[in-house]
Enzyme design. Structure first.
Site, PDB file in Angstrom:
ATOM      1  N   SER A 148       0.826  -0.966  -0.033  1.00 44.86           N
ATOM      2  CA  SER A 148      -0.080   0.031  -0.081  1.00 44.86           C
ATOM      3  C   SER A 148       0.815   1.222   0.103  1.00 44.86           C
ATOM      4  O   SER A 148       2.150   1.259   0.614  1.00 44.86           O
ATOM      5  CB  SER A 148      -0.817  -0.047   1.228  1.00 44.86           C
ATOM      6  OG  SER A 148      -1.526   1.122   1.260  1.00 44.86           O
ATOM      7  N   TYR A 163      -2.123  -0.780  10.373  1.00 48.31           N
ATOM      8  CA  TYR A 163      -2.210  -0.873   9.002  1.00 48.31           C
ATOM      9  C   TYR A 163      -0.839  -0.417   8.186  1.00 48.31           C
ATOM     10  O   TYR A 163      -0.187  -1.189   7.394  1.00 48.31           O
ATOM     11  CB  TYR A 163      -3.460  -0.347   8.337  1.00 48.31           C
ATOM     12  CG  TYR A 163      -3.497  -0.500   6.687  1.00 48.31           C
ATOM     13  CD1 TYR A 163      -4.200  -1.742   6.241  1.00 48.31           C
ATOM     14  CD2 TYR A 163      -3.172   0.528   5.810  1.00 48.31           C
ATOM     15  CE1 TYR A 163      -4.225  -1.765   4.895  1.00 48.31           C
ATOM     16  CE2 TYR A 163      -3.310   0.256   4.448  1.00 48.31           C
ATOM     17  CZ  TYR A 163      -3.999  -0.794   4.186  1.00 48.31           C
ATOM     18  OH  TYR A 163      -3.914  -0.992   2.603  1.00 48.31           O
ATOM     19  N   LYS A 167       1.761  -2.718   6.002  1.00 49.55           N
ATOM     20  CA  LYS A 167       2.106  -2.818   4.746  1.00 49.55           C
ATOM     21  C   LYS A 167       3.481  -2.433   4.420  1.00 49.55           C
ATOM     22  O   LYS A 167       4.165  -2.749   3.283  1.00 49.55           O
ATOM     23  CB  LYS A 167       1.107  -1.663   4.117  1.00 49.55           C
ATOM     24  CG  LYS A 167      -0.351  -2.149   4.150  1.00 49.55           C
ATOM     25  CD  LYS A 167      -0.342  -3.419   3.364  1.00 49.55           C
ATOM     26  CE  LYS A 167      -1.960  -3.869   3.201  1.00 49.55           C
ATOM     27  NZ  LYS A 167      -2.024  -5.021   2.412  1.00 49.55           N
TER      28      LYS A 167
END
Length: 258
Positions: A148, A163, A167
């Site tokens: 990401s 998150y 990533k």
């Protein structure tokens, strides 16, 4: 043979985790449109079956659905074995399954942190290494991981430290495996999408205000479309990218440029 012909995936076999909807559904569609046979791997088996049937009808390729908990080592091994058995081999895979938990770090529970890491990085390790072992033993292959832009920047205004960290870990895992396997025929790359307007994102009322903010910050003034990730994944899965490994491809409409 021209570049268009060489971009095709005729005869190749692969799978996409988190393939029932969203980005995974689009990349699976792209693989099948390019000539590959594909397994749609998802915990939501009912939706995976519908997606597989839809892609098969549209492309004429063999597309199957497999239920799998990608955080369970034994289940991932079973899934890879089933892909090989039902499709007749394994040439590429797209480790795409993931979740995002938006919670301030001082309020996030350890259980939330662990769940995020289990789905977003531990499952990628399991998928990559189990699929990779097969590829290493059978002449090579290509692994694509969904990272990401959040592995490169800290998103605002939403808090999502777990998150972002997961990533970033996907990107570094990708590079590490690429170096380990570079001389053994298995390539490993990642894609880092920006904000993508999947059906679930666009349909979520609680995201409407955030989407407006993201678009206001974005150089292109809009969300990306899931299908705008298809071509890079088809490239990475195929034989025109044989010197491409250990790379992370940011597809974000220039969001991370400033």
């Amino acid at each position: 043979m021209g570049i268009i012909e060489r971009m095709r995936l005729d005869g190749k076999k692969g799978f996409v985790t988190g393939g029932a909807r969203g980005i995974g559904k689009c990349t699976a569609t792209g693989f099948a449109e390019a000539g590959a046979d594909v397994a749609i791997v998802d915990l939501d088996y009912e939706t995976a079956v519908k997606t597989a049937a839809e892609i098969a009808e549209a492309t004429g390729r063999k597309v199957i659905a497999i239920k799998c908990d990608v955080t369970d080592e034994a289940d991932v091994q079973r899934m890879v074995d089933e892909v090989v058995e039902k499709l007749g081999g394994l040439d590429f895979c797209h480790a795409n399954a993931g979740i995002c938990i938006n919670a301030p770090a001082d309020e996030m529970t350890y259980q939330q942190w662990l769940k995020n890491m289990d789905v977003n990085i531990n499952s990628v390790f399991l998928t990559d290494t189990i699929a990779g072992k097969y590829m290493l033993a059978h002449g090579g292959g290509s692994i694509i991981n969904t990272a990401s832009m959040s592995g490169h920047i800290v998103n605002v205004p939403q808090p999502q430290c777990a998150y972002n960290a997961s990533k970033a870990a996907v990107i570094q895992l990708t590079k590490s495996l690429a170096v380990e396997w570079a001389k053994r025929g298995v390539r490993v790359n990642s894609i880092s999408p920006g904000y993508i307007g999947t059906e679930l994102v666009l349909a979520a009322p609680h995201l409407r205000a955030l989407i407006d903010q993201w678009n206001a910050m974005a150089p292109m003034g809009r969300l990306g479309k899931p299908e705008e990730l298809e071509s890079i994944c088809v490239y990475l899965a195929g034989d025109t990218s044989t010197f491409t490994t250990g790379s992370d491809f940011i597809v974000d409409g220039a969001f991370t440029c400033f």
